[in-house]
Design a protein around this motif. Structure first.
Motif, short mmCIF file in Angstrom:
data_model
loop_
_atom_site.label_atom_id
_atom_site.label_comp_id
_atom_site.label_asym_id
_atom_site.label_seq_id
_atom_site.Cartn_x
_atom_site.Cartn_y
_atom_site.Cartn_z
N MET A 218 35.76 39.52 40.77
CA MET A 218 35.75 40.90 41.24
C MET A 218 34.91 41.00 42.51
O MET A 218 33.75 40.58 42.55
CB MET A 218 35.18 41.81 40.15
CG MET A 218 34.99 43.25 40.58
SD MET A 218 36.55 44.09 40.96
CE MET A 218 37.12 44.53 39.31
N GLY A 219 35.49 41.55 43.55
CA GLY A 219 34.79 41.69 44.82
C GLY A 219 35.07 40.56 45.79
O GLY A 219 34.68 40.65 46.96
N SER A 220 35.74 39.50 45.32
CA SER A 220 36.02 38.37 46.21
C SER A 220 37.10 38.71 47.23
O SER A 220 37.12 38.16 48.33
CB SER A 220 36.43 37.15 45.40
OG SER A 220 37.61 37.41 44.65
N SER A 221 38.02 39.61 46.86
CA SER A 221 39.05 40.08 47.78
C SER A 221 39.52 41.45 47.33
O SER A 221 39.42 41.79 46.15
CB SER A 221 40.23 39.11 47.84
OG SER A 221 40.96 39.14 46.63
N ILE A 222 40.04 42.23 48.26
CA ILE A 222 40.49 43.59 47.93
C ILE A 222 41.66 43.55 46.95
O ILE A 222 41.69 44.28 45.96
CB ILE A 222 40.88 44.35 49.21
CG1 ILE A 222 39.66 44.54 50.11
CG2 ILE A 222 41.50 45.70 48.84
CD1 ILE A 222 39.98 45.24 51.42
N GLY A 223 42.63 42.67 47.23
CA GLY A 223 43.81 42.60 46.38
C GLY A 223 43.47 42.21 44.96
O GLY A 223 43.95 42.84 44.00
N SER A 225 40.57 42.46 43.44
CA SER A 225 39.75 43.51 42.83
C SER A 225 40.62 44.67 42.36
O SER A 225 40.39 45.23 41.28
CB SER A 225 38.70 44.00 43.82
OG SER A 225 37.83 42.95 44.19
N LEU A 226 41.62 45.04 43.14
CA LEU A 226 42.52 46.12 42.74
C LEU A 226 43.32 45.75 41.50
O LEU A 226 43.54 46.57 40.61
CB LEU A 226 43.45 46.49 43.89
CG LEU A 226 42.82 47.25 45.06
CD1 LEU A 226 43.83 47.43 46.19
CD2 LEU A 226 42.28 48.60 44.60
#
Length: 312
Positions: A218-223, A225-226
């Motif tokens: 979580m938080g490593s990339s926007i996609g 995390s979404l």
């Protein structure tokens, strides 16, 4: 309410079930049948982290839905009943374990093994329905259960390496469904209580994952995390539908409707994930599909003339 459920017979309640529980069950099973496509997008995430985020994001989803539908009083009543909270804690533990095994199996390329597990689950439901709910099956329905059991036994002989996955999924989900059927609480407040009591373990799993070499995704990339944030809706919606159906349908009938989900899993594993179909698996699935046909034929043949298509 439960007393009425105990006396119902799946042969005589088919007409009412179509309007009170059938659509919810079908919707839940269709969504679950497509789950591998969602989890395939999360291959880089640890199964433990996925389960933890599913629990954490399901609770806000439930609370929002409770506020919208004005079921706050039911939620407070459920939380104030220690026996009910204990039962829902057990059902939450069962579904959480089911999630963990399922996600790990999908991510390790065992989609067909998960499919078989949910094919076995109706047998568990039939057994539970007759033992604990006093539901009666016809001779043809017992024949259907026996045919499916033969298929499972054939697979057990030659697929011991993944059979534990299938059996664990069937037993944990069967236990979850039985508890949710008997628990005197509506689907939405019940799911909220389940996720609430599992909140501390979920936070503990995330802390453990954060301290591991892999860390949190979580938080490593926007996609990514979404996708993890959407786990609440993806998880909550079919569970709400299933819990609602479990309260309305006979447990045996609910179990046989569940063949929709593993059929979806089977097709996804075979065509989307291109898993190899072993001959013994094919024979097993043929036995189970034959059992489905026998069970459905018996249900349809026992309908009253006035309930058949084209009759008033």
């Amino acid at each position: 309410m439960n007393g009425a459920l105990l006396g119902r017979n799946p042969m005589t309640s088919l007409s009412s079930a179509r309007f009170s529980g059938f659509p919810q069950a079908l919707g839940a099973y269709l969504i679950w049948g497509l789950f591998p496509l969602y989890f395939a997008l999360l291959r880089a995430v640890s199964p433990i982290e996925i389960v933890a985020w599913r629990l954490l994001f399901t609770l806000p989803f439930c609370l929002v839905m409770i506020a919208v539908t004005r079921q706050g009083r039911e939620l407070r009543a459920a939380l104030g009943n220690p026996r009910l909270v204990g039962a829902l804690a057990l059902s939450g533990l069962l579904i959480g374990t089911n999630w963990l095994i399922y996600i790990a199996a999908v991510m390790h390329g065992h989609v067909l093994a998960t499919s078989l597990g949910y094919y076995i689950n109706p047998l568990v439901n039939v057994l539970a329905g007759t033992l604990f709910l006093r539901e009666r099956l016809s001779r043809l329905q017992w024949l259907a259960a026996a045919i499916a059991a033969v298929g499972v036994a054939l697979l057990a002989r030659d697929a011991l390496s993944t059979l534990w996955i299938s059996m664990a999924l069937a037993l944990t989900f069967g236990g979850y469904g039985l508890i949710r059927k008997l628990a005197p609480v509506n689907s939405l407040p019940g799911l909220a209580v389940e996720t609430t009591v599992l909140l501390p373990p979920a936070l503990g799993l995330l802390i453990w994952q954060a301290t591991s070499p892999q860390g949190l995704s979580m938080g490593s990339s926007i996609g990514l995390s979404l996708l993890l944030a959407c786990a609440g809706v993806v998880t909550g919606l079919p569970l709400l539908l299933f819990a609602s159906a479990a309260r309305r349908l006979d447990f045996s009938l609910l179990g046989f409707l569940q063949f929709v989900a593993p059929t979806g899993l089977f097709l996804v594993g075979l065509f989307a994930f291109q898993e190899r179909l072993e001959p013994v698996q094919l024979v097993c699935f043929l036995f189970i599909w034959t059992a489905i046909a026998v069970f459905c034929w018996d249900l349809l043949s026992r309908r009253k003339p006035s309930e058949r298509p084209g009759k008033a």
